[in-house]
Design an enzyme around this catalytic site. Structure first.
Site, PDB file in Angstrom:
ATOM      1  CB  CYS A 173      -0.978  -0.021   1.180  1.00  0.00           C
ATOM      2  SG  CYS A 173      -0.204  -0.035   2.806  1.00  0.00           S
ATOM      3  CG  ASN A 210       4.458  -1.733   5.021  1.00  0.00           C
ATOM      4  OD1 ASN A 210       5.597  -2.030   5.336  1.00  0.00           O
ATOM      5  ND2 ASN A 210       3.495  -2.624   5.041  1.00  0.00           N
ATOM      6  CB  CYS A 233      -3.572   1.686   7.124  1.00  0.00           C
ATOM      7  SG  CYS A 233      -3.349   3.137   8.170  1.00  0.00           S
ATOM      8  NE  ARG A 234      -4.513   1.389   1.823  1.00  0.00           N
ATOM      9  CZ  ARG A 234      -4.338   2.108   0.728  1.00  0.00           C
ATOM     10  NH1 ARG A 234      -5.245   2.040  -0.233  1.00  0.00           N
ATOM     11  NH2 ARG A 234      -3.295   2.888   0.578  1.00  0.00           N
ATOM     12  CB  SER A 235       0.252  -3.575   2.776  1.00  0.00           C
ATOM     13  OG  SER A 235       1.101  -2.629   3.369  1.00  0.00           O
ATOM     14  CG  ASP A 248      -5.328   5.031   2.845  1.00  0.00           C
ATOM     15  OD1 ASP A 248      -5.349   4.581   4.022  1.00  0.00           O
ATOM     16  OD2 ASP A 248      -4.309   5.477   2.310  1.00  0.00           O
TER      17      ASP A 248
HETATM   18  P1  4NP Z   1      -1.761   2.809   4.082  1.00  0.00           P
HETATM   19  O1  4NP Z   1      -2.413   4.172   4.653  1.00  0.00           O
HETATM   20  O2  4NP Z   1      -1.223   3.143   2.711  1.00  0.00           O
HETATM   21  O3  4NP Z   1      -2.909   1.857   4.032  1.00  0.00           O
HETATM   22  O4  4NP Z   1      -0.683   2.399   5.056  1.00  0.00           O
HETATM   23  C1  4NP Z   1      -1.713   5.381   4.762  1.00  0.00           C
HETATM   24  C2  4NP Z   1      -0.799   5.540   5.760  1.00  0.00           C
HETATM   25  C3  4NP Z   1      -0.136   6.744   5.903  1.00  0.00           C
HETATM   26  C4  4NP Z   1      -0.426   7.789   5.042  1.00  0.00           C
HETATM   27  C5  4NP Z   1      -1.345   7.618   4.030  1.00  0.00           C
HETATM   28  C6  4NP Z   1      -1.996   6.412   3.894  1.00  0.00           C
HETATM   29  N1  4NP Z   1       0.235   9.049   5.201  1.00  0.00           N
HETATM   30  O5  4NP Z   1      -0.135  10.017   4.497  1.00  0.00           O
HETATM   31  O6  4NP Z   1       1.162   9.141   6.021  1.00  0.00           O
END
Ligand code: 4NP
Length: 149
Positions: free
Chosen positions: A7, A10, A12-14, A123
């Site tokens: 994602c 790295n 939240c989702r992955s 997300d």
């Molecule tokens: P992820 O979510 O891609 O599912 O881990 C996010 C985590 C952090 C951020 C954006 C999306 N950020 O902007 O820091």
């Protein structure tokens, strides 16, 4: 099978996708290698988001020991399948592909549930809907195991 979940951050989702697939492989007696990474590197070395850790706990998986890392070209050597959570991830991963042929390893994870639709895993970093994400990833991981075992 060696599967990499990817994602943006790295955190939240992955990490959840990794934890869910690990749990299902263990339950099915499958010796797969599973890891996760982010396209951004913004959270390198960090544990998953506390909200991802919590939703995992609610469903009986512990992802608290994972550490965020950035996806690299070397991942194309190390993994058979690289699964993107959304189209931005998909396009960013393709930029790292060492060969044209290796691009075939990259798929949108929800195409295992909704073939050909290129749907994204929304997300939850922004909208806080971790339960919906868990459900989508849980269904996708069931289909992935069915596809390769
Ligand atoms: P992820 O979510 O891609 O599912 O881990 C996010 C985590 C952090 C951020 C954006 C999306 N950020 O902007 O820091």
């Amino acid at each position: 099978m060696k599967v990499l979940m990817v994602c943006l951050g790295n955190i939240c989702r992955s990490p959840l996708a990794q934890g869910i697939l690990e749990q299902k492989c263990a339950a099915a007696g499958l010796d797969w290698k599973i890891d996760s990474a982010g396209t951004s590197g913004w959270h390198d070395g960090e544990a998953p988001d506390p909200r991802s850790i919590e939703i995992g706990r609610e469903y009986g998986i512990d992802i608290s020991g994972q550490q965020s890392r950035k996806c690299t070209s070397a991942d194309f050597e190390a993994f058979d399948l690289i699964l993107a959570m959304d189209t931005a991830n998909y396009n960013d991963i393709l930029k790292l592909a060492p060969t044209e042929e290796s691009k075939e390893k990259v798929k949108m994870i929800l195409n295992y549930v909704f073939p050909g639709e290129n749907r994204k895993v929304p997300d939850p970093y922004y909208d806080d809907n971790f339960d919906r994400v868990y459900g989508l990833l849980d269904s996708a991981c069931d289909r992935i195991i069915e596809s390769f075992s």
